[in-house]
Write an enzyme that holds these catalytic residues in place. Sequence first.
Site, PDB file in Angstrom:
ATOM      1  N   ASP A  80       0.864  -1.482  -0.046  1.00  0.00           N
ATOM      2  CA  ASP A  80       0.164  -0.098  -0.068  1.00  0.00           C
ATOM      3  C   ASP A  80       0.598   1.871  -0.134  1.00  0.00           C
ATOM      4  OD1 ASP A  80      -3.098   0.687   0.772  1.00  0.00           O
ATOM      5  OD2 ASP A  80      -1.890   2.428   1.153  1.00  0.00           O
TER       6      ASP A  80
ATOM      7  N   THR B 134      -1.323   6.669   1.105  1.00  0.00           N
ATOM      8  CA  THR B 134      -2.603   7.703   0.005  1.00  0.00           C
ATOM      9  C   THR B 134      -3.327   7.834   1.611  1.00  0.00           C
ATOM     10  OG1 THR B 134      -4.276   7.000  -0.081  1.00  0.00           O
ATOM     11  CG2 THR B 134      -2.909   6.921  -1.764  1.00  0.00           C
TER      12      THR B 134
ATOM     13  N   THR C   3     -15.885  -2.645  -9.558  1.00  0.00           N
ATOM     14  CA  THR C   3     -16.714  -2.107  -9.063  1.00  0.00           C
ATOM     15  C   THR C   3     -18.290  -2.077 -10.055  1.00  0.00           C
ATOM     16  OG1 THR C   3     -17.992   0.077  -8.424  1.00  0.00           O
ATOM     17  CG2 THR C   3     -15.894   0.290 -10.036  1.00  0.00           C
ATOM     18  N   ASP C   4     -19.745  -1.839  -8.988  1.00  0.00           N
ATOM     19  CA  ASP C   4     -20.728  -1.958 -10.584  1.00  0.00           C
ATOM     20  C   ASP C   4     -20.578  -1.082 -11.259  1.00  0.00           C
ATOM     21  OD1 ASP C   4     -21.072  -0.004  -8.083  1.00  0.00           O
ATOM     22  OD2 ASP C   4     -23.278  -1.312  -7.694  1.00  0.00           O
ATOM     23  N   GLU C   5     -20.096   0.274 -10.749  1.00  0.00           N
ATOM     24  CA  GLU C   5     -20.281   1.449 -11.603  1.00  0.00           C
ATOM     25  C   GLU C   5     -19.752   1.121 -12.823  1.00  0.00           C
ATOM     26  OE1 GLU C   5     -19.119   5.491  -9.722  1.00  0.00           O
ATOM     27  OE2 GLU C   5     -19.898   4.569  -8.002  1.00  0.00           O
TER      28      GLU C   5
ATOM     29  N   TYR D 289     -13.265   8.536 -12.653  1.00  0.00           N
ATOM     30  CA  TYR D 289     -13.352   7.183 -11.730  1.00  0.00           C
ATOM     31  C   TYR D 289     -13.994   5.571 -12.043  1.00  0.00           C
ATOM     32  CZ  TYR D 289     -14.349   3.297  -7.659  1.00  0.00           C
ATOM     33  OH  TYR D 289     -14.375   2.167  -7.679  1.00  0.00           O
TER      34      TYR D 289
ATOM     35  N   ASN E 197     -21.850  -0.857  -3.623  1.00  0.00           N
ATOM     36  CA  ASN E 197     -21.304   0.404  -1.946  1.00  0.00           C
ATOM     37  C   ASN E 197     -21.704  -0.606  -1.020  1.00  0.00           C
ATOM     38  OD1 ASN E 197     -23.064   2.064  -4.304  1.00  0.00           O
ATOM     39  ND2 ASN E 197     -21.949   3.950  -2.922  1.00  0.00           N
TER      40      ASN E 197
HETATM   41  P1  NAD Z   1     -10.259   3.066  -0.277  1.00  0.00           P
HETATM   42  O1  NAD Z   1      -9.893   4.443  -1.003  1.00  0.00           O
HETATM   43  O2  NAD Z   1     -10.519   3.582   1.141  1.00  0.00           O
HETATM   44  O3  NAD Z   1      -8.955   2.583  -0.393  1.00  0.00           O
HETATM   45  C1  NAD Z   1      -7.911   2.402  -1.633  1.00  0.00           C
HETATM   46  C2  NAD Z   1      -6.003   2.015  -0.839  1.00  0.00           C
HETATM   47  O4  NAD Z   1      -5.393   1.927  -1.629  1.00  0.00           O
HETATM   48  C3  NAD Z   1      -5.784   3.063   0.204  1.00  0.00           C
HETATM   49  O5  NAD Z   1      -5.273   2.114   1.470  1.00  0.00           O
HETATM   50  C4  NAD Z   1      -4.241   3.561  -0.348  1.00  0.00           C
HETATM   51  O6  NAD Z   1      -3.582   4.146   0.638  1.00  0.00           O
HETATM   52  C5  NAD Z   1      -4.237   2.621  -1.025  1.00  0.00           C
HETATM   53  N1  NAD Z   1      -3.414   3.533  -2.721  1.00  0.00           N
HETATM   54  C6  NAD Z   1      -4.261   4.253  -3.486  1.00  0.00           C
HETATM   55  N2  NAD Z   1      -3.117   4.683  -4.588  1.00  0.00           N
HETATM   56  C7  NAD Z   1      -2.343   3.335  -4.265  1.00  0.00           C
HETATM   57  C8  NAD Z   1      -1.079   3.069  -4.850  1.00  0.00           C
HETATM   58  N3  NAD Z   1      -0.603   4.679  -5.975  1.00  0.00           N
HETATM   59  N4  NAD Z   1      -0.406   2.388  -4.775  1.00  0.00           N
HETATM   60  C9  NAD Z   1      -0.159   1.462  -4.329  1.00  0.00           C
HETATM   61  N5  NAD Z   1      -1.492   1.949  -2.964  1.00  0.00           N
HETATM   62  C10 NAD Z   1      -2.318   2.819  -3.026  1.00  0.00           C
HETATM   63  O7  NAD Z   1     -10.560   2.108  -0.575  1.00  0.00           O
HETATM   64  P2  NAD Z   1     -12.085   0.855  -1.451  1.00  0.00           P
HETATM   65  O8  NAD Z   1     -12.776   2.238  -1.043  1.00  0.00           O
HETATM   66  O9  NAD Z   1     -11.243   0.169   0.447  1.00  0.00           O
HETATM   67  O10 NAD Z   1     -12.112   0.150  -2.334  1.00  0.00           O
HETATM   68  C11 NAD Z   1     -11.225  -1.021  -2.469  1.00  0.00           C
HETATM   69  C12 NAD Z   1     -11.307  -1.409  -3.746  1.00  0.00           C
HETATM   70  O11 NAD Z   1     -12.268  -1.681  -4.272  1.00  0.00           O
HETATM   71  C13 NAD Z   1     -11.014   0.035  -5.157  1.00  0.00           C
HETATM   72  O12 NAD Z   1     -10.220  -1.188  -6.191  1.00  0.00           O
HETATM   73  C14 NAD Z   1     -12.405   0.346  -4.807  1.00  0.00           C
HETATM   74  O13 NAD Z   1     -12.595   0.665  -6.662  1.00  0.00           O
HETATM   75  C15 NAD Z   1     -13.450  -1.607  -5.654  1.00  0.00           C
HETATM   76  N6  NAD Z   1     -14.379  -1.251  -4.932  1.00  0.00           N
HETATM   77  C16 NAD Z   1     -15.240  -0.265  -3.552  1.00  0.00           C
HETATM   78  C17 NAD Z   1     -16.426  -0.031  -3.436  1.00  0.00           C
HETATM   79  C18 NAD Z   1     -16.466   1.121  -1.945  1.00  0.00           C
HETATM   80  O14 NAD Z   1     -18.033   0.778  -1.881  1.00  0.00           O
HETATM   81  N7  NAD Z   1     -15.747   1.352  -1.924  1.00  0.00           N
HETATM   82  C19 NAD Z   1     -17.225  -0.994  -3.922  1.00  0.00           C
HETATM   83  C20 NAD Z   1     -17.169  -1.483  -5.194  1.00  0.00           C
HETATM   84  C21 NAD Z   1     -15.141  -1.930  -5.501  1.00  0.00           C
HETATM   85  O1  DAU Z   2     -20.617   1.635  -6.313  1.00  0.00           O
HETATM   86  C1  DAU Z   2     -19.506   1.454  -5.883  1.00  0.00           C
HETATM   87  C2  DAU Z   2     -18.633   2.568  -5.267  1.00  0.00           C
HETATM   88  O2  DAU Z   2     -19.787   3.330  -4.507  1.00  0.00           O
HETATM   89  C3  DAU Z   2     -17.264   1.929  -5.612  1.00  0.00           C
HETATM   90  O3  DAU Z   2     -17.067   1.955  -6.320  1.00  0.00           O
HETATM   91  C4  DAU Z   2     -16.871   3.627  -5.035  1.00  0.00           C
HETATM   92  O4  DAU Z   2     -15.209   3.456  -4.970  1.00  0.00           O
HETATM   93  C5  DAU Z   2     -17.195   4.145  -3.613  1.00  0.00           C
HETATM   94  O5  DAU Z   2     -16.856   5.711  -3.354  1.00  0.00           O
HETATM   95  C6  DAU Z   2     -18.742   3.860  -3.144  1.00  0.00           C
HETATM   96  O6  DAU Z   2     -19.472   5.078  -4.575  1.00  0.00           O
HETATM   97  P1  DAU Z   2     -20.406   6.152  -4.332  1.00  0.00           P
HETATM   98  O7  DAU Z   2     -20.319   7.882  -5.548  1.00  0.00           O
HETATM   99  O8  DAU Z   2     -22.072   5.687  -5.217  1.00  0.00           O
HETATM  100  O9  DAU Z   2     -20.552   6.758  -3.049  1.00  0.00           O
HETATM  101  P2  DAU Z   2     -20.868   8.151  -1.803  1.00  0.00           P
HETATM  102  O10 DAU Z   2     -20.390   7.174  -0.928  1.00  0.00           O
HETATM  103  O11 DAU Z   2     -19.434   8.982  -2.247  1.00  0.00           O
HETATM  104  O12 DAU Z   2     -21.781   8.403  -2.579  1.00  0.00           O
HETATM  105  C7  DAU Z   2     -23.343   7.941  -2.348  1.00  0.00           C
HETATM  106  C8  DAU Z   2     -24.397   8.334  -2.876  1.00  0.00           C
HETATM  107  O13 DAU Z   2     -24.873   9.512  -2.047  1.00  0.00           O
HETATM  108  C9  DAU Z   2     -24.387   9.380  -4.468  1.00  0.00           C
HETATM  109  O14 DAU Z   2     -25.411   9.111  -4.875  1.00  0.00           O
HETATM  110  C10 DAU Z   2     -23.561  10.304  -3.789  1.00  0.00           C
HETATM  111  C11 DAU Z   2     -24.306  11.034  -2.742  1.00  0.00           C
HETATM  112  N1  DAU Z   2     -24.128  11.688  -1.666  1.00  0.00           N
HETATM  113  C12 DAU Z   2     -22.521  11.606  -1.236  1.00  0.00           C
HETATM  114  C13 DAU Z   2     -21.870  12.359  -0.776  1.00  0.00           C
HETATM  115  C14 DAU Z   2     -19.862  11.619  -0.431  1.00  0.00           C
HETATM  116  C15 DAU Z   2     -23.933  13.045  -1.132  1.00  0.00           C
HETATM  117  O15 DAU Z   2     -25.478  12.989  -0.831  1.00  0.00           O
HETATM  118  N2  DAU Z   2     -23.923  13.244   0.040  1.00  0.00           N
HETATM  119  C16 DAU Z   2     -22.637  13.667  -0.387  1.00  0.00           C
HETATM  120  O16 DAU Z   2     -21.786  14.134   0.494  1.00  0.00           O
END
Ligand code: NAD
Ligand code: DAU
Length: 350
Positions: A34, A37, A131-133, A156, A185
């Site tokens: 990692d 960041t 991700t589903d996005e 993204y 999510n």
């Molecule tokens: P996060 O942002 O919490 O964590 C990302 C991690 O990657 C951090 O520890 C950061 O330091 C590390 N990182 C970033 N850039 C890097 C680099 N250049 N080299 C090495 N390490 C680096 O992310 P998350 O929400 O835990 O998501 C993890 C994975 O799952 C991602 O690939 C994301 O696309 C995917 N994902 C997230 C969600 C969600 O809801 N959060 C849903 C579906 C898929």
């Molecule tokens: O679907 C999977 C994705 O879910 C992951 O791939 C992404 O890494 C993760 O960040 C997440 O993306 P979203 O954009 O859906 O998540 P976020 O929490 O940023 O926002 C969720 C919803 O809430 C979205 O419709 C935007 C809205 N939102 C978000 C924030 C931060 C608000 O209304 N207010 C806010 O302050």
Amino acid sequence: MKKIIITGGAGFIGSHVVRRFVKTYPQYQIINLDKLTYAGNLANLKDIENEPNYRFVKGDIVDLAYINNLFEQEQPDAVIHLAAESHVDRSITNPLEFVMTNVVGTVNLLNAAKNIWKGNYEGKRFYHVSTDEVYGTLGETDMFTETTAYDPHSPYSASKASSDHFVRAYHDTYGLPAVISNCSNNYGSFHFPEKLIPLAINNIKQQKPVPVYGKGENVRDWLWVEDHARAIDVIFHKAAIGTTYNIGGHNEWKNIDLIKLLCTILDKKLGREEGESAKLITYVTDRAGHDLRYAIDATKLKAELGWEPSITFEEGLEKTVDWYLANEGWLNDVTSGHYQEYYSEQYNNR
Ligand code: NAD
Ligand code: DAU
């Protein structure tokens, strides 16, 4: 004995995956790679940092020479790749960083794995967490399946879609033993408070405005992060090479309804009058290119590999709110930037 490099293990989902693998498979060696960041935090892994089968290495997946060298030295049997820039709003401000980490970083890892495995793929595996996005946005009733066409809208999701395409290209062209999952999510402990649920909990707790983008009518399908980590475990061990699985909670919520629910839960837990926290709800300008609805059809994962969510959303949300209330120190550290100062000193800005 298996050696697995898990990338992004200090992040939200990565830390849950690392913990699960370290605890469940003492016979595996887990290397957490990692960059640390703003989203990476070793405090997320305090409880397992001294386990004999766990090691942390600080490194950047964009640094090709570093990655090639690390793979040469470590000779991992498998990669579980989660490292990414993950926040949609940040991708709108700084798309190039997303291209570098999510696209170039992924290709560097694929190439490094291909170079050390040299076509001998017995017992090897490259698991890409996505991700589903990538599928874009839905109407009122349809759902994302594994065959839904890619249609990303944010920088993204475009970068994640591109990384998925490269993973499939390495499988199809070089035979790399890859699997991909696309999840909805996540929510739960150690979630960075820039994302909706932890941001809302933190702001409600501190009596600050809770920003709702647009009319709050966008729909997300929420899954408890530990259920995602368990799905990754199942797919890592059981999925056939070259396959893709969608992971989701069958749990759709309009943002505004979810925020109101959090307000109600926190009114009770903080001893506030009913309706008090909801006064903090503040409608703000919508996110550019904001996808209206995500919903995952996870039938394939259930039918083929037997995975389903283990808890209801109500249980998961309760656990999550309790965790944030009990871990004020963690929340204060990540919001104050204190932990980043610590890393700069500890790692001398490497
Ligand atoms: P996060 O942002 O919490 O964590 C990302 C991690 O990657 C951090 O520890 C950061 O330091 C590390 N990182 C970033 N850039 C890097 C680099 N250049 N080299 C090495 N390490 C680096 O992310 P998350 O929400 O835990 O998501 C993890 C994975 O799952 C991602 O690939 C994301 O696309 C995917 N994902 C997230 C969600 C969600 O809801 N959060 C849903 C579906 C898929
Ligand atoms: O679907 C999977 C994705 O879910 C992951 O791939 C992404 O890494 C993760 O960040 C997440 O993306 P979203 O954009 O859906 O998540 P976020 O929490 O940023 O926002 C969720 C919803 O809430 C979205 O419709 C935007 C809205 N939102 C978000 C924030 C931060 C608000 O209304 N207010 C806010 O302050």
